[in-house]
Every structure is written in structure tokens, then in C-alpha cells.
Write a protein that holds these residues in place. Structure first.
Motif, PDB file in Angstrom:
ATOM      1  N   VAL A 159      52.416  55.083 -71.927  1.00  0.00           N
ATOM      2  CA  VAL A 159      51.455  53.994 -72.085  1.00  0.00           C
ATOM      3  C   VAL A 159      51.823  53.071 -73.241  1.00  0.00           C
ATOM      4  O   VAL A 159      51.234  51.997 -73.394  1.00  0.00           O
ATOM      5  N   ALA A 160      52.804  53.436 -74.084  1.00  0.00           N
ATOM      6  CA  ALA A 160      53.187  52.586 -75.213  1.00  0.00           C
ATOM      7  C   ALA A 160      54.525  53.046 -75.768  1.00  0.00           C
ATOM      8  O   ALA A 160      54.896  54.221 -75.645  1.00  0.00           O
ATOM      9  N   LEU A 161      55.258  52.101 -76.366  1.00  0.00           N
ATOM     10  CA  LEU A 161      56.442  52.425 -77.154  1.00  0.00           C
ATOM     11  C   LEU A 161      55.961  52.758 -78.557  1.00  0.00           C
ATOM     12  O   LEU A 161      55.479  51.892 -79.280  1.00  0.00           O
ATOM     13  N   VAL A 164      52.984  62.548 -77.636  1.00  0.00           N
ATOM     14  CA  VAL A 164      54.111  61.840 -78.263  1.00  0.00           C
ATOM     15  C   VAL A 164      55.379  62.599 -77.891  1.00  0.00           C
ATOM     16  O   VAL A 164      55.526  63.788 -78.227  1.00  0.00           O
ATOM     17  N   ARG A 165      56.291  61.920 -77.190  1.00  0.00           N
ATOM     18  CA  ARG A 165      57.544  62.547 -76.778  1.00  0.00           C
ATOM     19  C   ARG A 165      58.593  61.464 -76.568  1.00  0.00           C
ATOM     20  O   ARG A 165      58.280  60.259 -76.556  1.00  0.00           O
ATOM     21  N   PHE A 166      59.826  61.912 -76.390  1.00  0.00           N
ATOM     22  CA  PHE A 166      60.908  60.988 -76.062  1.00  0.00           C
ATOM     23  C   PHE A 166      60.933  60.761 -74.557  1.00  0.00           C
ATOM     24  O   PHE A 166      60.510  61.621 -73.765  1.00  0.00           O
ATOM     25  N   ALA A 167      61.446  59.599 -74.175  1.00  0.00           N
ATOM     26  CA  ALA A 167      61.452  59.223 -72.761  1.00  0.00           C
ATOM     27  C   ALA A 167      62.427  60.081 -71.967  1.00  0.00           C
ATOM     28  O   ALA A 167      63.388  60.629 -72.499  1.00  0.00           O
ATOM     29  N   LEU A 183      60.959  56.615 -78.185  1.00  0.00           N
ATOM     30  CA  LEU A 183      59.784  57.450 -78.457  1.00  0.00           C
ATOM     31  C   LEU A 183      58.566  56.836 -77.781  1.00  0.00           C
ATOM     32  O   LEU A 183      58.322  55.623 -77.902  1.00  0.00           O
ATOM     33  N   LEU A 184      57.793  57.659 -77.103  1.00  0.00           N
ATOM     34  CA  LEU A 184      56.681  57.179 -76.283  1.00  0.00           C
ATOM     35  C   LEU A 184      55.350  57.765 -76.723  1.00  0.00           C
ATOM     36  O   LEU A 184      55.281  58.864 -77.272  1.00  0.00           O
ATOM     37  N   THR A 208      63.193  49.532 -68.944  1.00  0.00           N
ATOM     38  CA  THR A 208      63.776  50.817 -68.561  1.00  0.00           C
ATOM     39  C   THR A 208      63.959  51.647 -69.823  1.00  0.00           C
ATOM     40  O   THR A 208      64.639  51.224 -70.764  1.00  0.00           O
ATOM     41  N   LEU A 209      63.351  52.814 -69.865  1.00  0.00           N
ATOM     42  CA  LEU A 209      63.321  53.619 -71.075  1.00  0.00           C
ATOM     43  C   LEU A 209      64.572  54.468 -71.213  1.00  0.00           C
ATOM     44  O   LEU A 209      65.115  54.959 -70.224  1.00  0.00           O
ATOM     45  N   GLN A 210      65.021  54.601 -72.457  1.00  0.00           N
ATOM     46  CA  GLN A 210      66.198  55.394 -72.774  1.00  0.00           C
ATOM     47  C   GLN A 210      65.773  56.730 -73.390  1.00  0.00           C
ATOM     48  O   GLN A 210      64.661  56.858 -73.910  1.00  0.00           O
TER      49      GLN A 210
END
Length: 813
Positions: free
Chosen positions: A321-323, A288-291, A312-313, A306-308
Motif C-alpha cells: 500500500v506504500a513505499l 513492513v517487508r521488502f518487495a 521496502l514496503l 514495478t517493485l524491486q
């Protein structure tokens, strides 16, 4: 949230009708937007069996059917469905039945000459589908009783309440939460679903958890379940999801959605084998981390996002693999061929999910619950309940379970609050006891709080309790006033007296408000439009007051004056081809002093452009407004307010023309500034040649208007005798103000002088250096007689002498 009453009755015993329950919940603070009573959709529709099906003698597409509904004789029904045939068990609308979804009442009739005594129904005619290709038939004919009500078979023996919970009631976004509320309101018994203990078949390896952001994800439970058989969910599960507005997909996904609705805890199921392919290694580390900048992910809705950095991922070996808490990824979704899954049960921070969803423009059922706050104490219960259902309905076998838990101990999920009976009655007031009124008693309060799941312990002081809040209400029950609100809700707002206070008085506006309205009317009457700007502005080099936590970086400072905003508005209107903007604003300004931050109300305005409407007399040419024309607009306002304002040269504001700026004075107090914009500023902003602004101190203005002699209009008698006028012209030093000259004339002439008006000023040829030529017209009038030439000349001579002596003027006439 859509609440199925049949499902709710499994969780709590209550006997209220849908209408009574809706009223009870509404009075308790929940908004019931709609009651969908499905029992009316098929009232009079029964189970029937098609005994025979023959072609219609007069229509190719119609069939004549004999249908047994358990009566003495079968019904003769004409049916146009292509899939009707003998031996089918069908839903039959008998004569007299009303079908509200198609607004049709069934009556015996003739169709193309053949008698028809009912209708064989499709799902769309019963309101269960938007479109149907044919009639509906029942599969399990062995257990069907002819003539029995079809509503239990189709889930139409239920009623749905569409409930909107307030933002602080995250617990109410679940069936368990609503059941707890209904149990407390109705005094009923609560029957929560049991969650079996999870037994891991083997301590497998190959799964690790790596939570890099424990504040954003306080707890994460990952369970690997093998030997899963993907297929459709049982009818009862599909029906409950459909009644709640959720589309059934497959048994595993349906179970996660079911737990979401039941406990309010979002879950997500990954295809374990697909995760392994994405990870690219034998070992699997769920993180679990931020993009990071430049990352992307294709979500379940088929969009590549497109991830900012604030997104959180969930990652597999550091690959997205998921938001987290919002939506899963398409690459790892559960599908028909899935055999092994990874079940995610996690807690995510409210702010993290809100920012993450907003960055992607996404809001899902899961994120809506995380944003309000999921109950931390029941995460394990929801997870065990899901694992048990997957084992029962999909044959899954849990083999690995890993937990990352950074939550504080369980004692941190609850709190104790002191509650005083005296304070409760002070806040809520008397209760209605029929013919009398009274106060809430201690047993009532203890009963209500206990029903809410609180532990109520008497304190050392009399009529004081220590109330321990249950974990599922931890987020919204924080203070004594919160408990008082709960007491009012459950006792019933309508049971409290609604008498008005004994002493009331009519509403009114303050003197300052009255005077401010009067000022607005005067400014509007002068042709100015009222403007409104934000009190927060863009930070500038000389800005001293910066906001620490601004909503937008563009607006992160407090304004120090109103003129800057007016200039911006003037420029914007010109750029939009709307012409010059003549307007004013009354607003608050801020500045910093040694004592701290100061603030006050101010009045400012802007005037410019050509004041005339028709320009055909000048061949369409613009004629800039002169300084005196702009001053006349302001003088018009002062005249309406009864103000005698003096103008004196001023050079303090660098934004204004140094030779065309005046400070305004009202009986010795500085009122403000009036002047023309500096040529350099006009050039930078591409503004017209002549633009004027004024800035007034509202406190000084209101203080003057609030005086009795100014606030209350006074009648001044007028003279019925004729006036006599005299002109006076002279050379005066340039440094002598006209206001000083007028003041001296008024002082010397006394009561006989009615008015003084400057009508000419000249500088140039034949005027001594350092001087200017001024010409005034003085009007003399007496209230009790007609003035003679001797009377006027006597006073006028004194005026001439006073000007010569005090200001060293050279008289010309």
C-alpha cells in the motif's frame, strides 16, 4: 530547507535581522543560499475599500474607481480587472510604491484621459501567484482597518532563508533543529511546541502490526483516528506550508507535512476504510517487508511502479500500500470523503530507504530525511503533536494505537565523550582578543556545549570534562574531535587567529615526480597518447585479488598489469572506427605474494597499425608496422632519457609472439618486456596483423634516472677532427646476441670507437646452417688529432680478432 523567520521567532527569541542571521548561520557552517525578504514585495501597499466603480468614458474594459484608504480624500484609480466592484476591500499600491516582482513604480498618471492615483493589486503583482485572473479582495472585512499595511494579511511581513545543511546534520532539516542552532548561537531562549498526551477513547480491535524487517524498521506507531472531517487547512497553516515550498492539499495531509517541517519526522496518513478494502478482511494487519519479485504499486504521483527486492514496503494484510519512507499509494490516499484514517509514524533505516528510493528513482522530502537519519528519541513527540493537531483542526478522535518497537533503551540514543581543554586549544589554536591573543578558557567551552544541549560534567582530571551528547545530535557527535568542531563553530571561526606558521617553505615536487614527468614527456614526444584506466577490472579466471565489497560486479578485481587494459582500449578504438591507438599508461598494478598483497607503479604502452599518414602511393593499402619500426619508437624514448637498454629473447608472456618478444635490461637489471601480440590473441580480438606492447618497471627506471650521473646532465666535449668509418661483415651463430657483439666491439676499440651500427642482417641462401650474416658500421674518431689509416686499421684489426676468438665468427670483410 526554506526557513520562515516569523515561524522561527515562535520557537526561539532572537532580534537579528535576516542578513545578520544569515551571516551567523553561514559562519556556523550552514550555507544560506538565498534571502527572500518578502517585506519588500508590498512596501507601501495598504488596505482600501472600493466606494464606487464606474465605466471608463474612453475605454470599454477599464473602470474608474473611488478607493478609500483612510486618508482625507479617496483615491481615484483606473482599474482594468473584470472582478472589481464597489464595496470590495482590496490591496492598494499608493503613489511612490515600488513593486519588485513586476518592476513597477507607482506614479500618478492619466489613463485614456482619466487621472489615476494608484493601483489595485492582484496576487501576481504582489509576487504571491504566477498568474491572476483579477484583483485580490479580502474576505474578512469586519476586522480590516483602512489604510493599514496589507503585508501581515498576506504573509508578506516575513523573510525566508534558504538553508543547505551538511550531510551529517540531519537535525537541521527541521524548524526545531534550526531553532536549537539559533538559540545556541544567539544565546536565546528556546520555546519548543508542546505535544499533548494522547488519550485513546476506546481500546479498539482490528489493528495489528507485523514488522518482518525490524532492522529496516526499528519502530512503528499506528494510530486509528475516526470521525475526521476533511477540508481546507486554516490560512495560517497553508501560509506556512507555502512559505516552505509545500503545496497545501487538505487539513490532514497538511498536518503531516507541517510536522515533517517542524520536527523533521515524516508521517503518513492512510484512508482507514480504503485500507480495509485492500486488505479484504475484517481484521487489518499493517506490515513492513521488502518487495517480492513481480509485485507492483501505483504511487501518489500516478505512476505504477514495478517493485524491486530492495524496495521496502508498507502492506495491508501483506498487500503493498506504500513505499516505506518514500511515498504512499494512490489506492489508500486521504481524499475528500475520508472519515477514518490510520496515522503512520515510523523510523526506517537510512540504508534501506536509500536503496529503496534509488530502486524506484524516487527522492522525496520524507526519504531525504530518512536517508540522513531521523531522531529516534522524538518519534513519540512528533506523533502526539500530529494527533493533537488532527483532533483540533479536523475533529478526529483517536480510538486505536498499536506500537512495534525494536529500538534499544533510551540510554543507547546518547553517548558520553571525554573532552580535554588542552586538546581543544591544541587543535583550534589561539583566539583573537583584539590587541592580544589568548586561548579558550573552561567557562567558554562549558557555555558553548551547554547551549548545544550537552550535559557537561567535570572529570577527575583537571580541565577535563565528560560530555553527554543529546539524542538529537547522537548521529554526528561521536568523538572528541566532533565536540572541538562544535566549539569552533559556535565560538566563531572568524574569532580565531589566521596567522601562517612561522616557518614556511615553498612547495616543490619530489624527484620521483620530476622524473615521471620527464618520462611522460619522452613518451608523448615519441607520438604516444597517455591513457588512464581504472585500477579495478573485470574478474578473470586467473585473477587472484578480488575485492570483497565492490561497487559493481563488473569491476570487482584489482588489475595485475597494464597491458590488458591497453589491448581493450586498442580494440575499442578500432571498433569505433577511430583507427589504431598508439598510447601509454603509467599506473599501479597489484599482485599477491606469501607476505601479502603487493603493489607497484608500472609503465606500459601499445603500438600498432600503419605508421604513415598518406597511403596514396600504395593505392590505399595498409602496411603493417614492422617489429623494428615499433622497436624504434621505444628506442627513441630511451634515447631521450639517456638509457642504454639491451634486448634479449624472451618467451615468458603467453600473450606475446614467442619469436618476436624481448626482455629489456638496464645495466644488469630487468627493465621490462617488449614484443608483438600472439597471432592467436590478435585473431580472437580481431586486431591488425602487427600490434606491439611494452611493459616497464617504473621503480627500476626511476632508480636509474635518479643517479647523479644520469639525473644531472653532463657536458661531453665533441671532437673537431674528422671521423673515419669501417664496415665489418661476418657469419655469426644465431644464438649470439647483437648486444653481446656490440659490447665486445666497444670494449676492444676503446676511446677511439665513437659508434657502432648494425645495418644489415641476412638469413638464407649461401649462409651456413645455424648462422646469420651480420654487417656493422664502426665510426672511429679521436678528440685530439686526425686519425691515420694505420691508427684505424690497428684498432679495427683488434676488433676483428676479438670477434673471431670470442664468438667464432667467420669474417666476410
Amino acid at each position: 530547507m526554506r526557513i520562515s523567520l516569523n515561524w522561527l521567532r515562535e520557537l526561539v527569541d532572537f532580534t537579528m535581522t535576516p542578513e545578520e542571521l544569515a551571516h551567523t548561520l553561514t559562519m556556523a557552517g550552514f550555507e544560506v543560499e538565498d534571502i527572500e525578504d518578502r517585506r519588500t514585495w508590498a512596501d507601501g501597499v495598504v488596505v482600501g475599500k472600493v466606494l464606487s466603480c464606474q465605466p471608463h468614458p474612453n475605454a470599454d474594459k477599464l473602470r474608474v474607481c473611488e478607493v478609500d484608504i483612510g486618508a482625507a480624500a479617496p483615491l481615484n484609480i483606473v482599474c482594468g480587472a473584470a472582478n472589481v466592484r464597489a464595496s470590495l476591500y482590496v490591496a492598494v499600491a499608493t503613489p511612490g510604491t515600488y513593486l519588485p516582482n513586476i518592476d513597477l513604480k507607482i506614479r500618478p498618471t492619466k489613463l485614456r484621459g482619466v487621472r489615476s492615483e494608484g493601483m489595485i493589486c492582484s496576487l501576481s503583482e504582489l509576487g504571491l501567484a504566477k498568474e491572476s485572473s483579477g484583483i485580490h479582495s479580502f474576505d474578512d472585512e469586519d476586522n480590516l482597518e483602512l489604510g493599514s499595511d496589507v503585508r501581515p494579511l498576506l504573509g508578506l511581513d516575513d523573510a525566508i532563508l534558504d538553508i543547505t545543511a551538511t550531510a551529517n546534520r540531519a537535525d537541521a532539516l527541521s524548524m526545531v533543529g534550526i531553532a536549537r542552532e539559533v538559540a545556541a548561537l544567539a544565546g536565546a531562549t528556546l520555546k519548543l511546541p508542546e505535544a499533548q498526551e494522547v488519550s485513546i477513547a476506546a481500546k479498539g480491535t482490528g489493528l495489528m502490526l507485523k514488522v518482518e524487517e525490524p532492522q529496516a524498521c526499528p519502530a512503528y506507531i499506528g494510530t486509528v483516528i475516526e470521525q475526521v472531517k476533511i477540508g481546507p487547512s486554516p490560512q495560517w497553516l497553508q501560509r506556512r506550508l507555502q512559505l516552505s515550498g509545500v503545496r497545501p492539499i487538505n487539513n490532514v495531509v497538511d498536518i503531516t507535512n507541517y510536522i515533517l517541517l517542524e520536527w523533521g519526522q515524516p508521517l503518513h496518513a492512510f484512508d482507514r476504510d480504503r485500507l480495509q478494502v485492500v486488505a479484504g478482511k475484517n481484521s487489518l494487519a499493517i506490515g513492513v517487508r521488502f518487495a517480492q519479485q513481480g509485485e507492483s504499486l501505483k504511487t501518489l504521483d500516478g505512476q505504477t511502479r514495478t517493485l524491486q527486492p530492495q524496495t521496502l514496503l508498507i502492506t495491508a494484510n501483506d498487500k503493498p500500500v506504500a513505499l516505506a519512507g518514500v511515498m504512499g499509494g494512490e489506492e489508500t490516499e486521504v481524499h475528500e470523503g475520508t472519515q477514518n484514517i490510520l496515522l503512520e509514524a515510523a523510523l526506517f533505516d537510512m540504508m534501506a530507504i536509500r536503496r529503496s528510493g534509488r530502486s524506484q528513482g524516487l527522492r522525496t522530502e520524507a526519504s531525504a530525511r530518512y536517508e540522513r537519519g531521523v531522531n529516534q528519541a522524538e518519534l513519540e513527540i512528533a506523533c502526539r503533536r500530529a494527533i493533537g493537531m488532527i483532533a483540533e483542526l479536523a475533529g478526529g478522535l483517536p480510538v486505536v494505537r498499536e506500537i512495534a518497537d525494536a529500538r534499544p533503551n533510551q540510554s543507547a540514543w546518547t553517548r558520553s565523550i571525554e573532552l580535554r581543554l588542552e586538546r581543544v586549544n591544541q587543535i583550534l589554536g589561539p583566539i583573537d582578543l583584539g590587541e592580544d591573543v589568548g586561548e579558550l578558557q573552561a567557562p567558554d567551552i562549558e557555555r558553548i556545549l551547554t547551549a548545544l544541549g550537552c550535559q557537561v560534567t567535570p572529570a577527575a582530571a583537571e580541565k577535563v570534562w565528560t560530555v553527554t551528547v543529546p539524542p538529537y545530535r547522537y548521529r554526528d557527535l561521536e568523538r572528541e574531535i566532533d565536540l572541538i568542531e562544535e566549539i569552533a563553530r559556535l565560538y566563531g571561526y572568524d574569532n580565531f587567529c589566521d596567522d601562517l606558521p612561522a616557518e614556511t617553505e615553498a612547495g616543490y615536487i619530489s624527484v620521483d615526480q620530476q622524473l615521471t614527468r620527464k618520462l611522460r614527456e619522452a613518451l608523448r614526444a615519441a607520438g604516444l597518447t597517455e591513457l588512464v584506466h581504472y585500477s579495478v577490472v573485470k574478474p578473470e579466471a586467473d585473477t587472484k585479488i578480488i575485492i570483497r565489497n565492490p561497487m559493481f560486479s563488473e569491476y570487482s578485481a584489482l588489475r595485475k598489469d597494464l597491458i590488458s587494459g591497453l589491448i581493450d582500449a586498442f580494440q575499442y578504438n578500432l571498433e569505433q572506427k577511430n583507427g589504431p591507438l598508439n598510447g601509454f599508461e603509467i599506473g599501479r598494478i597489484f599482485w599477491q605474494e606469501e607476505d601479502g598483497l603487493m603493489e607497484a607503479d608500472s609503465v606500459a604502452g601499445i603500438i600498432g597499425g600503419d605508421p604513415t599518414l598518406g597511403k596514396w602511393t600504395r593505392s590505399g593499402r595498409e602496411e603493417p608496422m614492422s617489429w623494428y619500426e615499433a622497436k624504434g619508437v621505444l628506442d627513441n624514448v630511451f634515447q631521450r632519457l639517456g638509457l642504454k637498454v639491451e634486448y634479449q629473447p624472451d618467451r615468458r608472456d603467453e600473450r606475446l609472439h614467442p619469436g618476436r618478444t624481448a626482455s629489456l635490461w638496464l645495466q644488469g637489471d630487468r627493465l621490462g618486456t617488449f614484443g608483438q601480440l600472439h597471432p592467436q590473441l590478435r585473431k580472437e580480438r580481431d586486431l591488425p596483423d602487427a600490434v606491439y606492447v611494452f611493459d616497464l618497471d617504473l621503480d627500476v627506471l626511476l632508480d636509474y634516472l635518479d643517479r647523479d650521473e644520469n639525473f644531472i646532465p653532463t657536458f661531453h666535449p665533441y671532437s673537431s677532427f674528422p671521423a673515419s668509418d669501417r664496415d665489418i661483415a661476418f657469419f655469426a651463430p644465431s644464438q649470439v646476441y647483437v648486444a653481446e657483439i656490440e659490447r665486445e666491439m666497444t670494449k676492444v676499440a676503446g676511446d677511439l670507437l665513437e659508434s657502432v651500427e648494425l645495418f644489415d642482417e641476412y638469413k638464407g641462401e649461401n649462409v651456413p646452417p645455424g648462422q646469420r650474416s651480420l654487417a656493422f658500421r664502426l665510426i672511429y674518431r679521436a678528440s685530439d688529432r686526425t686519425l691515420t689509416d694505420e691508427d684505424v686499421e690497428s684498432v679495427h684489426g683488434k676488433v676483428r680478432e676479438a670477434l673471431r676468438d670470442k664468438f667464432n665468427v667467420t669474417l666476410r670483410s
